[in-house]
Design an enzyme around this catalytic site. Structure first.
Site, PDB file in Angstrom:
ATOM      1  N   SER A   1      -7.286 -32.847  30.345  1.00 30.83           N
ATOM      2  CA  SER A   1      -6.502 -33.157  31.600  1.00 30.83           C
ATOM      3  C   SER A   1      -5.594 -31.928  32.230  1.00 30.83           C
ATOM      4  O   SER A   1      -5.558 -31.110  31.193  1.00 30.83           O
ATOM      5  CB  SER A   1      -5.754 -34.380  31.514  1.00 30.83           C
ATOM      6  OG  SER A   1      -4.556 -34.213  30.781  1.00 30.83           O
ATOM      7  N   LYS A   2      -4.812 -32.140  33.012  1.00 30.02           N
ATOM      8  CA  LYS A   2      -3.739 -31.144  33.679  1.00 30.02           C
ATOM      9  C   LYS A   2      -2.722 -30.616  32.381  1.00 30.02           C
ATOM     10  O   LYS A   2      -2.531 -29.520  32.464  1.00 30.02           O
ATOM     11  CB  LYS A   2      -3.094 -31.790  34.688  1.00 30.02           C
ATOM     12  CG  LYS A   2      -3.798 -31.702  36.128  1.00 30.02           C
ATOM     13  CD  LYS A   2      -3.394 -30.295  36.828  1.00 30.02           C
ATOM     14  CE  LYS A   2      -4.614 -30.055  37.634  1.00 30.02           C
ATOM     15  NZ  LYS A   2      -4.740 -30.917  38.863  1.00 30.02           N
ATOM     16  N   ARG A   3      -2.438 -31.587  31.230  1.00 28.49           N
ATOM     17  CA  ARG A   3      -1.554 -31.058  30.511  1.00 28.49           C
ATOM     18  C   ARG A   3      -2.037 -29.860  29.632  1.00 28.49           C
ATOM     19  O   ARG A   3      -1.522 -29.439  28.829  1.00 28.49           O
ATOM     20  CB  ARG A   3      -1.144 -32.486  29.626  1.00 28.49           C
ATOM     21  CG  ARG A   3      -2.217 -32.920  28.533  1.00 28.49           C
ATOM     22  CD  ARG A   3      -1.540 -33.944  27.616  1.00 28.49           C
ATOM     23  NE  ARG A   3      -2.203 -35.196  28.161  1.00 28.49           N
ATOM     24  CZ  ARG A   3      -1.981 -36.442  27.403  1.00 28.49           C
ATOM     25  NH1 ARG A   3      -1.478 -36.431  26.762  1.00 28.49           N
ATOM     26  NH2 ARG A   3      -2.975 -37.365  27.808  1.00 28.49           N
TER      27      ARG A   3
ATOM     28  N   GLY B   1      -3.408 -27.616  30.782  1.00 27.94           N
ATOM     29  CA  GLY B   1      -3.495 -26.332  31.781  1.00 27.94           C
ATOM     30  C   GLY B   1      -4.586 -26.595  32.787  1.00 27.94           C
ATOM     31  O   GLY B   1      -5.371 -27.594  32.792  1.00 27.94           O
TER      32      GLY B   1
END
Ligand code: GLU
Length: 310
Positions: free
Chosen positions: A240-242, A244
């Site tokens: 996910s976004k976390r 990157g």
């Protein structure tokens, strides 16, 4: 063989979506079957038309083509769920005529407060509205589930069993705002589009018994299922976004070539001994279902960036 990729246009396509799309594509292309692209834009609040374009561009950029889809058409169209609501409605009517569905007036808060939890922490619908008289206000629709185990053979994960009544309860087929549930739409569409093989992420493994139940109740032929592990970050959580920005748009912006992404995915799928750039088409012959690991596939972000530069 008829296979499909069925993205929900609720965000930019990222490495994780590319992974499942690529494997579904490989399975079909290796068998010289037909690849269908179906857009699952059921939820009007979350779906956006610009993401539909995006997903098609990203797939094409990766070299993953399709034979039927919203842009090219085909005999089983339309290929966007938004245009197929009448089919979901017809399925609901059929279930209704069999006495298999009922309206549910529970609010979200009631569901959250009253629902007991099954072993895996999922909420189980306790059947609150099962025998309630119909009222003239908006209601969700639920299917009556009988107790008992439903089993199926997953092409990758082997024999799976679930007692839906115990673990899930009567599940919703339509929300009170009229939006049809994914579980219903996916069954109606895969059957109507004559899909024979469904290869998708194993986050949907637990949905499969519910879908098989709907195939049975609607008298439809179910496809064969293949659930592949998801890509996860080093922390074991789904990419996910976390981890990157691994959206294909960002990768492209950073100069990553599609061949580098395909090479990386092919390597993770056990098709290449070393990670090296290659086109999707060049990997068709290398595809073997049995080489795909069945444990979550870890993407080490640093290593991915390093390996995808050439
Ligand atoms: N639309 C679903 C998703 O994007 C996939 C549904 C499926 O493959 O059955 O997660």
């Amino acid at each position: 063989m008829r296979g499909r990729f069925a993205p929900s246009p609720t965000g930019h396509m990222h490495l994780g979506n590319a992974w499942t799309a690529y494997l579904a594509w490989l399975q079909v292309r290796k068998a010289e079957g037909t690849m269908v692209l179906r857009i699952e834009d059921l939820d009007p609040e979350r779906s956006r038309t610009e993401y539909i374009k995006d997903v098609m561009n990203d797939l094409a950029w990766l070299g993953l083509d399709w034979d039927e889809g919203p842009d090219v058409g085909g005999t089983y169209g339309p290929y966007c769920q938004d245009e197929r609501r009448h089919l979901y409605q017809a399925a609901l009517e059929k279930l209704e005529s069999l006495g298999l569905i009922y309206p549910c007036y529970c609010t979200r808060a009631q569901l959250a407060a009253s629902a007991p939890h099954s072993a895996d922490g999922e909420r189980v619908y306790p059947g609150t509205c099962r025998n309630r008289k119909a009222e003239s206000r908006p209601a969700a629709l639920r299917v009556r589930v009988r107790p008992g185990e439903l089993s199926f053979e997953d092409g990758l994960r082997g024999l799976r069993k679930q007692d839906i009544a115990r673990d899930v309860g009567d599940f919703a087929l339509r929300r009170s705002d009229g939006v049809h549930a994914y579980q219903l739409a996916v069954v109606v569409d895969d059957a109507a589009m004559n899909i024979s093989h469904v290869l998708r992420g194993d986050d949907l493994l637990d949905s499969t018994p519910r879908q098989l139940l709907l195939y049975q109740l609607l008298g439809l032929q179910a496809p064969a299922f293949y659930h592949v592990p998801l890509l996860v970050g080093q922390d074991g959580h789904r990419l996910s976004k976390r981890h990157g920005d691994l959206s294909l748009a960002a990768l492209r912006r950073n100069g990553v070539r599609p061949e580098a992404i395909i090479g990386y995915l092919a390597w993770k799928a056990g098709m290449l001994i070393t990670c090296q750039p290659i086109t999707a088409r060049e990997t068709i012959e290398l595809f073997e279902l049995t080489k795909i690991p069945v444990t979550p596939i870890i993407v080490e972000t640093e290593q991915f960036w390093q390996k995808s530069q050439f």
